[in-house]
Motif scaffolding. Structure first.
Motif, PDB file in Angstrom:
ATOM      1  N   HIS A   1      68.566  52.283  -6.660  1.00 13.04           N
ATOM      2  CA  HIS A   1      69.951  52.681  -6.426  1.00 13.04           C
ATOM      3  C   HIS A   1      70.345  52.275  -5.024  1.00 13.04           C
ATOM      4  O   HIS A   1      69.497  52.146  -4.150  1.00 13.04           O
ATOM      5  CB  HIS A   1      70.128  54.193  -6.609  1.00 13.04           C
TER       6      HIS A   1
ATOM      7  N   CYS B   1      76.137  55.868  -7.137  1.00 17.29           N
ATOM      8  CA  CYS B   1      76.437  56.409  -8.469  1.00 17.29           C
ATOM      9  C   CYS B   1      76.429  57.938  -8.462  1.00 17.29           C
ATOM     10  O   CYS B   1      76.657  58.563  -9.492  1.00 17.29           O
ATOM     11  CB  CYS B   1      75.445  55.871  -9.493  1.00 17.29           C
TER      12      CYS B   1
ATOM     13  N   CYS C   1      70.457  49.909 -10.592  1.00 12.97           N
ATOM     14  CA  CYS C   1      71.438  50.762 -11.243  1.00 12.97           C
ATOM     15  C   CYS C   1      72.766  50.009 -11.368  1.00 12.97           C
ATOM     16  O   CYS C   1      73.312  49.522 -10.375  1.00 12.97           O
ATOM     17  CB  CYS C   1      71.611  52.028 -10.414  1.00 12.97           C
TER      18      CYS C   1
ATOM     19  N   CYS D   1      75.662  51.660  -9.378  1.00  9.61           N
ATOM     20  CA  CYS D   1      75.566  51.387  -7.946  1.00  9.61           C
ATOM     21  C   CYS D   1      76.029  49.960  -7.648  1.00  9.61           C
ATOM     22  O   CYS D   1      76.724  49.724  -6.667  1.00  9.61           O
ATOM     23  CB  CYS D   1      74.131  51.571  -7.460  1.00  9.61           C
TER      24      CYS D   1
HETATM   25 ZN   LIG Z   1      72.679  54.341  -8.914  1.00  2.13          ZN
END
Ligand SMILES: [Zn+2]
Length: 84
Positions: free
Chosen positions: A21, A30, A49, A52
């Motif tokens: 992330h 996120c 992610c 992200c």
């Molecule tokens: Zn994330």
């Protein structure tokens, strides 16, 4: 090894997190994770992610737009009186 003080970057906050992330000041973009570091440089071998990634792209775009707006303001204000 030199000490690095990244305040943001990609990181895997926990073993149970399979994805990396993107964190800024300990908060993932996120909003799912909190993590104090250390941050790695982007490791493209790890699945990142998607949320992200989207937020980061949005952020980068916003920064570019702010830079452009600032340049325009500076350009106008740097024109001496009487030459407009
Ligand atoms: Zn994330």
């Amino acid at each position: 090894m030199p000490e690095q003080n990244w305040t943001e970057g990609w990181a895997r906050p926990a073993m149970k997190s399979r994805k990396q992330h993107y964190f800024i000041d300990g908060q993932s973009l996120c909003k799912q994770w909190e993590y104090g570091g250390p941050y790695d440089e982007c490791d493209h071998a790890e699945p990142n992610c998607a949320e992200c990634g989207r937020q980061l792209a949005k952020l980068c775009k916003a920064i570019v737009e702010i830079d452009r707006a600032l340049e325009q303001i500076l350009d106008t204000e740097c024109v001496p009186e009487g030459t407009r």
